[in-house]
Design an enzyme around this catalytic site. Structure first.
Site, short mmCIF file in Angstrom:
data_model
loop_
_atom_site.label_atom_id
_atom_site.label_comp_id
_atom_site.label_asym_id
_atom_site.label_seq_id
_atom_site.Cartn_x
_atom_site.Cartn_y
_atom_site.Cartn_z
N LYS A 28 0.82 -1.21 0.00
CA LYS A 28 0.00 0.00 0.00
C LYS A 28 0.86 1.26 0.00
CE LYS A 28 -3.78 -0.26 2.21
NZ LYS A 28 -4.99 -0.28 2.99
N ARG A 98 -3.36 2.81 8.57
CA ARG A 98 -3.65 1.55 7.89
C ARG A 98 -2.39 0.70 7.82
NH1 ARG A 98 -6.85 4.94 4.41
NH2 ARG A 98 -8.96 4.13 4.21
N GLY A 107 -8.00 -8.56 4.56
CA GLY A 107 -8.73 -8.77 5.81
C GLY A 107 -7.87 -9.14 6.99
N MET A 109 -4.97 -7.52 8.31
CA MET A 109 -4.45 -6.47 9.17
C MET A 109 -5.55 -5.42 9.37
SD MET A 109 -1.57 -7.94 9.35
CE MET A 109 -0.40 -6.81 10.05
N ARG A 347 -3.44 -1.51 -6.36
CA ARG A 347 -2.61 -2.73 -6.33
C ARG A 347 -3.06 -3.61 -7.48
NH1 ARG A 347 -5.51 -5.42 -1.03
NH2 ARG A 347 -7.59 -5.31 -1.88
N HIS A 468 -15.02 -10.07 1.90
CA HIS A 468 -13.99 -11.06 2.23
C HIS A 468 -14.23 -12.38 1.52
CE1 HIS A 468 -12.29 -14.29 4.79
NE2 HIS A 468 -11.25 -13.49 4.79
N SER A 791 9.09 -45.09 -20.26
CA SER A 791 8.06 -44.15 -19.80
C SER A 791 7.91 -44.37 -18.30
CB SER A 791 6.74 -44.41 -20.52
OG SER A 791 5.77 -43.50 -20.03
N CYS A 858 4.28 -41.01 -17.61
CA CYS A 858 2.84 -41.10 -17.84
C CYS A 858 2.05 -41.29 -16.56
CB CYS A 858 2.53 -42.20 -18.84
SG CYS A 858 3.03 -43.83 -18.28
N TYR A 878 9.07 -36.06 -23.03
CA TYR A 878 7.65 -35.67 -22.97
C TYR A 878 7.02 -36.03 -21.64
CZ TYR A 878 6.43 -40.59 -23.75
OH TYR A 878 6.29 -41.94 -23.62
#
Ligand code: PEP
Ligand code: MG
Length: 906
Positions: A28, A98, A107, A109, A347, A468, A791, A858, A878
């Site tokens: 902030k 703040r 929510g 602080m 923000r 919230h 694999s 896999c 892969y």
């Protein structure tokens, strides 16, 4: 620390700090400084650094030397700028205090507004003809917040007094309370504080330092620690404190307060999106006590442009400036005081998955960011959310028409969820052990986080899109409806009341977080629109989400090195896999084909046959159906590799357990039931996961594998003759020794050669092995002599490396995770230290013996982003995962090659 600067100033056009100093000034503070520099209207103020918080924590609430004089100096500056004095009974300077941590902690602080007021100032100001209603409203807010945050007075006591005042005056909201009523409220609040044991300090400086200490102290409260733990945030950063001159959104009908996103946080659409309340202070919007108005309402509605045309224009300009400057969607808080706009915060805005993808792609298209940055901003979870299910529209309509619609709230978190109602977070966490749960609350608070995690979705009766519940649910990617005000939650009775209807805790409920509907009973979720458009080419609805989904993955494809295949067992799975961009099939589990209705009885007869002749009869039936299966898959995957794994599970898994089914099979086979029952019992093993399965079965009952190899070879020939480019790969499961694979290879190659001779069609077919037994990793170089490819079956490899049976791990794993004995589920995300080490070693040894050995994975881990990053590091060729995870794997394989960015999108 005495020589360090502890306090950073900001005011119109200048600031000591800037946006890159988040660690020191908190998010902030850094952004207030940045906005001030940009010339955006921000009320002047100063930030006390996070270093002071750390000092405060380490020195039992003491402050570093020099802090007090720096704060005094800054207060003096604010007084001069505003032409008012802090604590002046005539015309006082009032400030807000703040918190602001380096990372957003919604929510967690605390905030105190209107600091600097006291009894004397209030009396004098009212006596001098000041706006009594406004002043008392400010004071009662200060008393509540200060009482709550600094003095620890119970919040409900204030709420109770306010409710009593509303009832006395006969009004529904605080906003309608008269000056006289608010005078009584102030008196009663003073009384509450006195009864609680600590009167409200009258000295504004004492108030200020009390507030600063409370903010620093709150860094370490339980809620904050819990939040950091859940989000993996550091505990040692501390919070900054921002002290800022007050501006008022509650000073009359030409005042307002609001929050806005520069783009829609649910869909990503480029349009200012937010809410405001006339004549209110910031906390009113966030607390969700009054339902705010849309800044840009749907056509026809009254919005900010009608109420405050000038401030609205300015807000649009600020939004544009901020986006251009930060190159990121912003979430802002603002206040309008007598028609004048002030920005209180900016923000990076939290957003849903669909919004994150759209914003990243749009911003890249707008030239604000590059493709790589767009990729860094999209997380795998965002793609998962885009594919998240909704309810079937017809089923939902019937439910609604049948009177099951309980209410409609705001669509705060997209997606559909159904489950049993839990009325508290604790109950939700408990009940979630036995199946899906919906958390249904009046509104949520940070204490509810664990319950929110445990729930499939969240419904609140109050609150707006920025409450919230809404913010946290979006963060967790959970469907959420807020402000469903038809719902009354009665904790005493343990029910949710909607008119005459009552739902008890444990009753079924469904919510649609995309539309805001809350429905009684359980509805089945269905495919998302993006999914339908991708899979079925459906054209209805907005096509932009599907477009951006495709686009971001195309950008990922240009970056990634790892190939992505899918685990698919049927032609239908193969088509889905292709629609998601799979570059082949990495695992086709043939056993799944055996369960289809038209063949299971032949599979059973093959298993239970008492003579070679009988067995051959069953296999002769199975060969053409297997061949047809493979033809379907090869056709769907033409031009791409398809790895078919030969039968893996222990045979008893195919046999019937019910006496009725046993009798039926016996009849089909023309043998007595008892004989079938005996054989079934004999085949049943105590620990099938380590038993007679995989290649052990293939070597001891070779007819089965030979039939499968022949079916694969014949299917490949048939498709080749039909003009397809077929690339089959035959894979042997559970190999642990060189002899196993060399014998299997020989068997396989002999059959392939025979089919080639018989058909006269030549199709190159690779023969390889799974690596899923720890021993195979140690002798990988010897196994590689006989395998064209490896694999990794990391499901079995994890099972065997840990010694946890896949069948019963559910009995202790949840507790292990809760107690922190395991940091994560190793079946979901690869364990780099143990299982990963085996993978790494086998890869190295395998390639030492055969340089061109193709290596993939896999197991389930192929669709997990962290695991994909690990396999990239190890250098596999892969990963293969479920068709629906292919998009995740494509994105993850690209992102792990790019640097990390701060995660704002959730
Ligand atoms: C594995 O073990 O990782 C694997 C893919 O095979 P299955 O899950 O079928 O045992
Ligand atoms: Mg396996």
């Amino acid at each position: 620390m005495a020589d360090r600067k502890h306090v950073y100033a900001f005011a119109g056009g200048t600031a000591d700090g800037g946006k890159d100093q988040k660690l020191l000034l908190g998010g902030k503070g850094a952004n207030l400084a940045e906005m001030s520099r940009l010339g955006i209207p921000v009320p002047p103020g100063f930030t006390i650094t996070t270093e002071v918080c750390t000092f405060f924590q380490q020195h039992q609430g003491a402050y570093p030397e020099g802090l007090e004089s720096e704060v005094e100096e800054q207060l003096g500056r604010l007084e001069r700028q505003m032409g008012r004095r802090f604590g002046d009974p005539g015309d006082p300077l009032l400030v807000s205090v703040r918190s602001g941590a380096p990372y957003s902690m919604p929510g967690m602080m605390d905030t105190i507004l209107n600091l600097g007021l006291n009894d004397e100032i209030l009396e004098q100001a009212v006596a001098a003809g000041g706006d009594a209603r406004f002043l008392r409203d400010c004071y009662r807010r200060l008393l509540t917040m200060y009482g709550d945050v600094v003095l620890g007075a119970p919040h409900e006591r204030f709420e109770r007094e306010l409710t009593a005042a509303r009832e006395r005056q006969g009004v529904a909201t605080d906003y309608e309370l008269s000056a006289a009523s608010l005078g009584q409220v102030v008196d009663s609040f003073r009384q509450v504080l006195a009864e609680h044991g600590t009167p409200f300090p009258q000295d504004p400086r004492e108030q200020l330092w009390g507030a600063v200490a409370a903010v620093f102290g709150s860094w370490d409260n339980r809620r904050a620690r819990e939040y950091r733990r859940l989000h993996g945030l550091r505990d040692d950063l501390g919070t900054a404190v921002n002290v800022q001159v007050m501006v008022y959104g509650n000073r009359g009908d030409d005042c307002a307060t609001g929050v806005a996103f520069t783009r829609n946080p649910a869909t990503g659409e480029k349009r200012l999106y937010g809410e405001y309340l006339v004549n209110a202070q910031g906390e009113d919007v966030v607390a969700g006590l009054r339902t705010p108005r849309d800044i840009e309402p749907p056509a026809g509605g009254r919005g900010l442009g009608d109420d405050f045309p000038q401030a609205h224009r300015q807000l649009l300009e600020v939004a544009e400036t901020l986006e251009q400057h930060y190159r990121e969607m912003q979430d802002v808080e603002f206040t309008i005081e007598h028609g004048r706009l002030f920005m209180l915060q900016t923000r990076a805005g939290k957003r849903t998955g669909p919004a994150a993808v759209r914003i990243a792609v749009d911003m890249a298209d707008e030239g604000l960011i590059g493709h790589e940055e767009a990729l860094q901003r999209v997380e795998p979870m965002h793609l998962v959310q885009m594919l998240a299910p909704g309810f079937d529209p017809d089923e939902k309509r019937r439910a609604v028409e049948g009177g099951r619609l309980l209410g409609k709230g705001l669509p705060a978190g997209p997606g559909a969820a159904a489950g049993r109602v839990a009325l508290t977070a604790e109950r939700a966490a408990e009940m979630a052990r036995e199946g899906p749960v919906l958390l249904v609350r009046e509104e949520t608070s940070p204490e509810d986080i664990v319950g929110m995690h445990a729930s499939q979705g969240i419904v609140t009766a109050r609150g707006g899109m920025t409450s919230h519940a809404a913010v946290v649910a979006r963060g967790l990617g959970k469907p959420c409806v807020v402000g469903a005000d038809a719902l009354h939650i009665d904790h005493r009775q343990g029910v949710v009341r909607v008119g005459e209807l009552r739902l008890r805790e444990g009753d079924e409920m469904s919510l649609d977080g995309t539309t805001g509907e809350v429905i009684a009973g359980r509805l089945a979720p269905h495919q998302s629109q993006v999914m339908r458009q991708l899979l079925h080419g459906e054209e209805a609805g907005d096509s932009r989400p599907t477009q951006v989904f495709r686009e971001i993955l195309e950008w990922a494809d240009r970056v990634r090195r790892l190939r992505v295949r899918a685990n698919a067992d049927t032609p239908e799975d193969a088509r889905v896999a292709r629609a998601f961009g799979a570059e082949g099939i990495g695992l086709c589990r043939t056993e799944h084909m055996f369960f289809a209705e038209d063949r299971i009885s032949w599979v059973r007869q093959m298993i239970l046959a008492s003579s070679a002749q009988e067995r051959q009869r069953a296999l002769d039936h199975l060969l053409p159906v297997q061949q047809a299966d493979f033809e379907g898959i090869f056709a769907a995957m033409a031009g791409l590799p398809v790895t078919v794994r030969l039968l893996d599970p222990p045979l008893h898994e195919f046999l019937p357990r019910e006496p009725k089914a046993i009798a039926q099979l016996a009849e089909q086979m023309g043998v007595p039931s008892e004989r079938v029952a005996e054989k079934v019992a004999a085949l049943h093993e105590t620990n099938p996961m380590l038993g007679h399965r995989g290649c052990r079965l293939g070597l001891t009952a070779p007819e089965i594998y030979l039939m499968q190899v022949e079916a694969i070879a014949r299917a490949a020939c048939a498709r080749k003759l039909a003009g397809d480019d077929v690339r089959p790969e035959i894979m042997h499961p559970l190999v642990g020794t060189e002899e196993e694979i060399s014998t299997l290879r020989k068997m396989t190659v002999d059959t392939l050669e025979r089919v080639e001779r018989e058909t006269g069609v030549e199709v190159p077919i690779l023969v390889g092995t799974m690596i899923e037994v720890p021993r195979a990793c140690f002798v990988a170089h010897r196994i590689a002599e006989h395998a064209d490819f490896f694999s990794f079956g990391t499901n079995d490899l994890t099972q065997m490396a840990y010694g946890y049976s896949r069948d019963d791990v559910g009995r202790f794993l949840p507790q292990y995770l809760e107690q922190g004995i395991l940091p994560f589920d190793p079946f979901a995300s690869i364990d780099p230290d143990g299982v990963g080490e085996l993978v790494e070693m086998a890869t190295r040894r395998g390639r030492e013996a055969r340089a061109n050995l193709k290596i993939g994975i896999c197991g389930e881990h192929g669709g997990d982003a962290d695991s994909v990053a690990f396999f990239e590091r190890v250098g596999l060729d892969y990963v293969s995962c479920s068709p629906y995870r292919v998009a995740v794997a494509r994105l993850a394989a690209a992102r792990c090659l790019l640097g990390q960015t701060e995660a704002v999108a959730v």
